[in-house]
Motif scaffolding. Structure first.
Motif, PDB file in Angstrom:
ATOM      1  N   ASP A  18       0.799  -1.213   0.000  1.00  0.00           N
ATOM      2  CA  ASP A  18       0.000   0.000   0.000  1.00  0.00           C
ATOM      3  C   ASP A  18       0.840   1.276   0.000  1.00  0.00           C
ATOM      4  O   ASP A  18       0.296   2.381   0.013  1.00  0.00           O
ATOM      5  N   GLN A  19       2.171   1.133  -0.048  1.00  0.00           N
ATOM      6  CA  GLN A  19       3.074   2.286  -0.148  1.00  0.00           C
ATOM      7  C   GLN A  19       3.767   2.316  -1.514  1.00  0.00           C
ATOM      8  O   GLN A  19       4.828   2.912  -1.676  1.00  0.00           O
ATOM      9  N   ALA A  20       3.178   1.620  -2.485  1.00  0.00           N
ATOM     10  CA  ALA A  20       3.672   1.572  -3.870  1.00  0.00           C
ATOM     11  C   ALA A  20       5.081   0.975  -3.969  1.00  0.00           C
ATOM     12  O   ALA A  20       5.869   1.367  -4.816  1.00  0.00           O
ATOM     13  N   GLU A  21       5.368   0.013  -3.097  1.00  0.00           N
ATOM     14  CA  GLU A  21       6.632  -0.712  -3.151  1.00  0.00           C
ATOM     15  C   GLU A  21       6.353  -2.141  -3.602  1.00  0.00           C
ATOM     16  O   GLU A  21       5.256  -2.659  -3.383  1.00  0.00           O
ATOM     17  N   VAL A  22       7.353  -2.768  -4.233  1.00  0.00           N
ATOM     18  CA  VAL A  22       7.221  -4.160  -4.644  1.00  0.00           C
ATOM     19  C   VAL A  22       8.220  -5.010  -3.867  1.00  0.00           C
ATOM     20  O   VAL A  22       9.263  -4.529  -3.433  1.00  0.00           O
ATOM     21  N   LEU A  23       7.863  -6.266  -3.710  1.00  0.00           N
ATOM     22  CA  LEU A  23       8.680  -7.195  -2.936  1.00  0.00           C
ATOM     23  C   LEU A  23       9.657  -7.903  -3.864  1.00  0.00           C
ATOM     24  O   LEU A  23       9.262  -8.487  -4.874  1.00  0.00           O
ATOM     25  N   VAL A  24      10.952  -7.829  -3.528  1.00  0.00           N
ATOM     26  CA  VAL A  24      11.972  -8.488  -4.335  1.00  0.00           C
ATOM     27  C   VAL A  24      12.885  -9.338  -3.462  1.00  0.00           C
ATOM     28  O   VAL A  24      12.954  -9.185  -2.247  1.00  0.00           O
ATOM     29  N   THR A  89       0.211 -10.600 -10.400  1.00  0.00           N
ATOM     30  CA  THR A  89       0.428  -9.495  -9.476  1.00  0.00           C
ATOM     31  C   THR A  89      -0.496  -9.700  -8.284  1.00  0.00           C
ATOM     32  O   THR A  89      -1.488 -10.421  -8.374  1.00  0.00           O
ATOM     33  N   ALA A  90      -0.150  -9.057  -7.178  1.00  0.00           N
ATOM     34  CA  ALA A  90      -0.986  -9.105  -5.981  1.00  0.00           C
ATOM     35  C   ALA A  90      -0.730  -7.847  -5.173  1.00  0.00           C
ATOM     36  O   ALA A  90       0.355  -7.259  -5.252  1.00  0.00           O
ATOM     37  N   LYS A  91      -1.726  -7.437  -4.397  1.00  0.00           N
ATOM     38  CA  LYS A  91      -1.595  -6.264  -3.540  1.00  0.00           C
ATOM     39  C   LYS A  91      -1.803  -6.678  -2.085  1.00  0.00           C
ATOM     40  O   LYS A  91      -2.661  -7.510  -1.794  1.00  0.00           O
ATOM     41  N   VAL A  92      -0.977  -6.088  -1.209  1.00  0.00           N
ATOM     42  CA  VAL A  92      -1.061  -6.367   0.227  1.00  0.00           C
ATOM     43  C   VAL A  92      -0.746  -5.084   0.997  1.00  0.00           C
ATOM     44  O   VAL A  92      -0.208  -4.140   0.436  1.00  0.00           O
ATOM     45  N   LYS A  93      -1.067  -5.081   2.264  1.00  0.00           N
ATOM     46  CA  LYS A  93      -0.588  -4.018   3.147  1.00  0.00           C
ATOM     47  C   LYS A  93       0.879  -4.310   3.447  1.00  0.00           C
ATOM     48  O   LYS A  93       1.285  -5.466   3.495  1.00  0.00           O
TER      49      LYS A  93
END
Length: 136
Positions: A18-24, A89-93
């Protein structure tokens, strides 16, 4: 010409918080070294969606509802094999993740060494394309 080809099924998920970051993950293995998104193999008793949910929970601890964005194929002519990857893709807090994973702004993906063909796959994750084919 044989119509049967050994196919390896894989999937990868670009998870955005929710902060427009992606997990890498910064992979250190010889195959696909560099930044990549979490993912893995589709097991023989599951579909790609179920594999995405399972792999993401195993690797990150996150429970996601992935959305299929497209596919990528690698045709290995010399080995007579193919890999088919389902890209989600997926969205999470934003949450705490294991030490081998970290959150980054999407813009950082253009400044860091990405694993394998991930740079070529970004248009699928960003919704600009649906399918990419590679042949070697």
């Amino acid at each position: 010409m044989a119509r049967v080809l050994a196919i390896e099924l894989t999937m990868m998920v670009m998870i955005e918080n929710d902060q427009a970051e992606v997990l890498v993950q910064d992979r250190k293995k010889k195959d696909w070294p560099g930044w990549t998104f979490p993912g893995g193999h589709v097991e023989k008793d599951e579909g790609s969606y179920e594999a995405a949910v399972r792999e993401i929970e195993e690797e990150t601890g996150l429970v996601v509802q992935p959305l299929l964005r497209g596919t990528a194929e690698w045709n290995h002519l010399a080995k007579e094999t193919r890999e088919l990857a389902f890209l989600y893709t997926a969205k999470v807090k934003k949450q705490v993740v294991p030490d081998d994973l970290f959150w980054v702004k999407k813009t950082a993906l253009t400044t860091q060494p990405l694993a394998g063909t991930l740079n070529d796959l970004l248009p699928i994750f960003f919704g600009e394309e649906q399918q990419i084919y590679f042949e070697d």
